[in-house]
Design a protein around this motif. Structure first.
Motif, mmCIF file in Angstrom:
data_model
loop_
_atom_site.group_PDB
_atom_site.id
_atom_site.type_symbol
_atom_site.label_atom_id
_atom_site.label_comp_id
_atom_site.label_asym_id
_atom_site.label_seq_id
_atom_site.Cartn_x
_atom_site.Cartn_y
_atom_site.Cartn_z
ATOM 1 N N LEU A 162 0.823 -1.212 0.000
ATOM 2 C CA LEU A 162 0.000 0.000 0.000
ATOM 3 C C LEU A 162 0.859 1.265 0.000
ATOM 4 O O LEU A 162 0.500 2.277 -0.605
ATOM 5 C CB LEU A 162 -0.928 0.010 1.215
ATOM 6 N N GLU A 163 1.980 1.231 0.686
ATOM 7 C CA GLU A 163 2.872 2.394 0.695
ATOM 8 C C GLU A 163 3.435 2.659 -0.703
ATOM 9 O O GLU A 163 3.557 3.818 -1.133
ATOM 10 C CB GLU A 163 4.010 2.171 1.699
ATOM 11 N N ALA A 188 -6.105 6.314 4.536
ATOM 12 C CA ALA A 188 -7.037 5.798 5.547
ATOM 13 C C ALA A 188 -6.846 4.295 5.747
ATOM 14 O O ALA A 188 -6.921 3.786 6.877
ATOM 15 C CB ALA A 188 -8.471 6.097 5.115
ATOM 16 N N GLU A 189 -6.594 3.594 4.648
ATOM 17 C CA GLU A 189 -6.365 2.152 4.747
ATOM 18 C C GLU A 189 -5.090 1.850 5.512
ATOM 19 O O GLU A 189 -5.029 0.894 6.299
ATOM 20 C CB GLU A 189 -6.305 1.533 3.347
ATOM 21 N N LEU A 190 -4.058 2.669 5.320
ATOM 22 C CA LEU A 190 -2.807 2.494 6.070
ATOM 23 C C LEU A 190 -3.019 2.731 7.565
ATOM 24 O O LEU A 190 -2.390 2.068 8.398
ATOM 25 C CB LEU A 190 -1.732 3.437 5.526
ATOM 26 N N VAL A 364 -7.684 -10.216 -10.779
ATOM 27 C CA VAL A 364 -8.606 -9.071 -10.729
ATOM 28 C C VAL A 364 -7.881 -7.832 -10.239
ATOM 29 O O VAL A 364 -8.041 -6.733 -10.796
ATOM 30 C CB VAL A 364 -9.799 -9.392 -9.807
ATOM 31 N N LEU A 365 -7.053 -7.996 -9.198
ATOM 32 C CA LEU A 365 -6.335 -6.847 -8.645
ATOM 33 C C LEU A 365 -5.334 -6.292 -9.651
ATOM 34 O O LEU A 365 -5.130 -5.070 -9.744
ATOM 35 C CB LEU A 365 -5.618 -7.251 -7.350
ATOM 36 N N TYR A 382 -10.187 -0.028 -5.937
ATOM 37 C CA TYR A 382 -8.918 -0.757 -5.829
ATOM 38 C C TYR A 382 -8.749 -1.322 -4.416
ATOM 39 O O TYR A 382 -8.385 -2.498 -4.229
ATOM 40 C CB TYR A 382 -7.750 0.158 -6.183
ATOM 41 N N ILE A 383 -9.020 -0.478 -3.397
ATOM 42 C CA ILE A 383 -8.871 -0.907 -2.004
ATOM 43 C C ILE A 383 -9.821 -2.053 -1.682
ATOM 44 O O ILE A 383 -9.471 -3.002 -0.960
ATOM 45 C CB ILE A 383 -9.118 0.278 -1.051
#
Length: 416
Positions: A162-163, A188-190, A364-365, A382-383
């Protein structure tokens, strides 16, 4: 041999701690050394030794000292006119020193000693069986820690990805390719991942603390728990300490049957008594005298109204009870083995499905990743798929740990 084994286990344990690593088998060994119940081995042995010494004392001379003073309201008088024999005094005194020596009791003492030895083995094996049952708790704790440990690595990998993706998105936002709020979704996810780290670390700390209490050894929070590769042979051959316990109970009953058979044996004792008193053995001599007696005494309970026979019948019933308990234990153990076998088969099927699901999620990702770079999909989409992939990987990780736990429990139930 036990002392050497103890030293080796301690050396292995401290070696493991110095390397910050611990294995499942080392946990088993630590419980066998440090669990408080282990102390009962020595306590039972000390108690048994005292009991044996008490029994053996019956073979030694039994020494008694007695003294008494009495006053009689009436004493024997010789009804002969003009007799010079003085009547006995109303106040009489006597002190005696007696020695009794067992000569023969038909082997009753040896039979009693054998019963005590059998009882010690049974009690100590009961301790072993109780400690063995702790292996199931250790399995649950150990593999729960492994799951948390591996989950931590998975979260860390998720954070790193994610970073990297955040930097790409921030570059896209800066160049006007992506919407300004796209990077906020990733940030926010991080933050959520930071919360997951806290939750995982707290869970691991709690589990390690519980395991430390069980194995009687302080385990550091950063210790690495080795992933065991457990092999199982799916066969119902049971080798549990409980079966040895049942066998020892049967042997104890045989010893008790032998003891019962000796209870009505004739007993021969020798005795000697020396004393000083007034009167002595000569009742006509009204003065203080010394005296002694020597002799043999035979005691034989010729008829006991079938009490001995009934005792043997009661013991025989106990033997049948133990046989029944053994059958019940084997039945319940085989049921548990079958349940664990089904669990292993079920989780194996899950893992095969998990691998296919993860491959599809990755495809898919990968597609969404390319679309995100081109601004075709939002960061939220994406998330969502990224989280789906993470959950799929986490599910497979959980199943991989669960199948090892099921195999460990299978071996524990079987007695390996």
């Amino acid at each position: 041999m036990k002392k050497i084994r103890f030293i080796l286990i301690v050396m292995i344990s401290f070696s493991a701690f110095s390397q910050q690593r611990l294995t499942l088998n080392e946990c088993y060994s630590l419980v066998e050394i440090n669990y408080p119940l282990v102390k009962q081995h020595q306590l039972l042995a000390q108690q048994n030794q005292l009991d044996k010494e008490i029994i053996l004392n019956s073979k030694l001379p039994q020494i008694h000292l007695d003294a008494q003073a009495t006053y009689l309201s009436e004493v024997i008088q010789i009804p002969i006119p003009n007799s010079t024999i003085e009547p006995l005094n109303n106040d009489q005194y006597r002190a005696t020193f007696s020695v009794n020596q067992l000569i023969y009791n038909g082997g009753l003492t040896d039979a009693t000693l054998k019963v005590k030895s059998g009882q010690l083995k049974t009690k100590q094996k009961q301790v072993d069986a109780t400690i063995y049952q702790l292996k199931t708790q250790i399995n649950q704790l150990y593999f729960s820690i492994l799951l948390v440990q591996e989950n931590y690595k998975l979260i860390e990998a998720k954070k790193n990805l994610l970073e990297i993706k955040l930097k790409e998105v921030q570059s896209g936002v800066k160049n006007g390719v992506l919407l300004p709020s796209s990077d906020s979704v990733l940030e926010a996810e991080l933050l959520k991942i930071k919360q997951q780290f806290i939750e995982v670390e707290s869970a691991k700390s709690s589990l390690i603390e519980t395991l430390s209490s069980l194995v009687g050894q302080t385990l550091l929070s950063d210790i690495i728990f080795e992933k065991p590769l457990i092999q199982t042979q799916l066969q119902n051959e049971i080798n549990r300490p409980e079966l040895e316990l049942f066998q020892l109970k049967k042997e104890e009953i045989k010893n008790y049957e032998m003891l019962i058979s000796k209870q009505n044996s004739p007993q021969l004792n020798g005795f000697a008594t020396g004393g000083y008193g007034n009167p002595g053995l000569n009742m006509l001599d009204n003065s203080f005298q010394t005296f002694y007696t020597l002799g043999l005494k035979l005691h034989w309970n010729v008829f006991d109204w079938n009490s001995n026979k009934k005792q043997q019948e009661a013991v025989a019933i106990n033997k049948d009870i133990i046989e029944n308990e053994t059958e019940i234990f084997k039945l319940n153990t085989n049921i548990e083995l079958n349940k664990q076998q089904k669990e292993i088969e079920k989780i194996s099927a899950f893992i095969n499905s998990d691998e296919a699901i993860i491959e599809l999620r990755k495809k898919v990702l990968k597609t969404l990743d390319a679309q995100l770079k081109n601004g075709v999909v939002t960061a939220s989409a994406y998330i969502t798929e990224f989280t789906n992939l993470f959950e799929a990987e986490n599910t497979m990780l959980k199943h991989q740990i669960q199948i090892q736990l099921a195999k460990a429990n299978y071996n524990t139930i079987k007695g390996e």
